[in-house]
Motif scaffolding. Structure first.
Motif, PDB file in Angstrom:
ATOM      1  N   GLU A  52      30.884  11.408 -18.381  1.00  9.33           N
ATOM      2  CA  GLU A  52      29.662  11.447 -17.586  1.00  9.33           C
ATOM      3  C   GLU A  52      29.237  10.050 -17.152  1.00  9.33           C
TER       4      GLU A  52
ATOM      5  N   ALA B 295      33.905  17.243 -11.616  1.00 12.34           N
ATOM      6  CA  ALA B 295      32.845  16.904 -10.664  1.00 12.34           C
ATOM      7  C   ALA B 295      32.965  17.842  -9.476  1.00 12.34           C
TER       8      ALA B 295
ATOM      9  N   THR C 284      28.838  18.447  -3.598  1.00  9.11           N
ATOM     10  CA  THR C 284      27.577  19.055  -3.160  1.00  9.11           C
ATOM     11  C   THR C 284      27.194  18.434  -1.831  1.00  9.11           C
TER      12      THR C 284
ATOM     13  N   GLN D 219      28.832   8.916 -13.349  1.00 10.83           N
ATOM     14  CA  GLN D 219      27.541   8.423 -12.876  1.00 10.83           C
ATOM     15  C   GLN D 219      27.682   7.045 -12.248  1.00 10.83           C
TER      16      GLN D 219
ATOM     17  N   GLU E 197      28.076  16.630  -8.462  1.00  9.98           N
ATOM     18  CA  GLU E 197      27.405  16.937  -9.712  1.00  9.98           C
ATOM     19  C   GLU E 197      28.470  17.166 -10.773  1.00  9.98           C
TER      20      GLU E 197
ATOM     21  N   PRO F  53      29.160  19.451 -13.821  1.00  4.67           N
ATOM     22  CA  PRO F  53      28.762  20.597 -14.634  1.00  4.67           C
ATOM     23  C   PRO F  53      29.412  20.650 -16.013  1.00  4.67           C
TER      24      PRO F  53
ATOM     25  N   ASP G 180      24.717  16.526  -1.220  1.00  5.75           N
ATOM     26  CA  ASP G 180      24.293  15.140  -1.398  1.00  5.75           C
ATOM     27  C   ASP G 180      25.465  14.243  -1.763  1.00  5.75           C
TER      28      ASP G 180
ATOM     29  N   GLU H 115      28.945  27.248 -14.789  1.00  2.00           N
ATOM     30  CA  GLU H 115      28.971  26.299 -15.906  1.00  2.00           C
ATOM     31  C   GLU H 115      30.049  26.672 -16.924  1.00  2.00           C
TER      32      GLU H 115
END
Length: 243
Positions: free
Chosen positions: A82, A64, A67, A86, A72, A74, A69, A42
């Motif tokens: 963000e 970004a 991952t 998203q 993410e 951080p 999936d 982080e």
């Protein structure tokens, strides 16, 4: 022939002093070094985006990470970043995914005229962002993430900005990958310690050996679909196995 008038140590054609260039290079080197000295993932990610604000002409920056999936986030310098991330992650489209999956730098000179991702462009434009530069963070293992740079001005990222962003991305790639490995290693060591403590509790309570104690923990982990580390933590905290 007389020397052209100007400031000593300055190239009259470039208008940049040697001293200024040296100071800029030293500042960049110092900031890059600080990335590699960050304590965890982080902190490293936050260092990258703050570095970007100092080294490049951008209004916001975000990082970004890839991952299993999808991705993410951080670190981001502004909630706008963000929200942009998203939006893309929810729809699986946009320059973030182009950069991450194709391992390439993506430049959007003006969201007001962008045609490749019209829905994304309209969303980003509504947030006050006019130009975007997404640069992949790559290692020998592949792309580990994307550095996103955002500006309220159209066509904000010139050739020099793109070159600096790529250098920053190289430093960030190594720093983020190293921080991630160290963090995973720390978690693994912590998990082993917890499992060892839990095994000790079972060995004392039921007079069983190490192998049998580990089998018991593993069975409870599988039966309850709970990570072995969490089973051990619960046993240590409550002296009870999960049901």
């Amino acid at each position: 022939m007389e020397e052209p008038a100007g400031v000593p140590g300055q190239d009259p054609d470039r208008g940049v002093t040697d001293q200024g260039a040296t100071e800029e290079a030293a500042r960049f080197a110092h900031l890059a070094l600080s990335l590699h000295e960050s304590g965890n993932l982080e902190e490293t990610a936050q260092g990258v985006v703050e570095f970007a604000l100092q080294a490049l002409r951008c209004s916001h920056a975000g990082l970004a990470l890839a991952t299993r999936d999808q991705a993410e986030v951080p670190a981001a310098t502004d909630p706008v970043v963000e929200e942009i991330y998203q939006w893309q992650m929810a729809r699986q489209e946009g320059p973030l995914f182009e950069s991450m999956h194709r391992h390439t730098t993506v430049l959007i000179r003006d969201t007001a005229t962008e045609q490749r991702w019209p829905d994304w462009a309209a969303k980003v434009l509504s947030l006050g962002v006019r130009s975007v530069l997404d640069v992949p963070l790559t290692t020998a293992a592949g792309t580990v993430g994307v550095l996103g740079l955002y500006s309220a001005a159209p066509d904000a990222f010139g050739t020099d900005d793109q070159a600096i962003a790529k250098i920053l991305a190289r430093h960030a790639s190594v720093a983020v990958a190293t921080a991630g490995k160290e963090q995973n290693l720390a978690l693994a060591i912590d998990a082993r310690k917890l499992v060892g403590q839990a095994m000790g509790i079972l060995m004392e309570r039921y007079s069983i050996d190490e192998d049998r104690a580990f089998v018991v923990l593993k069975r409870y982990s599988q039966d309850t679909n709970t990570k072995l580390r969490d089973v051990a933590q619960q046993l240590i905290n409550t002296r009870q196995l999960p049901r």
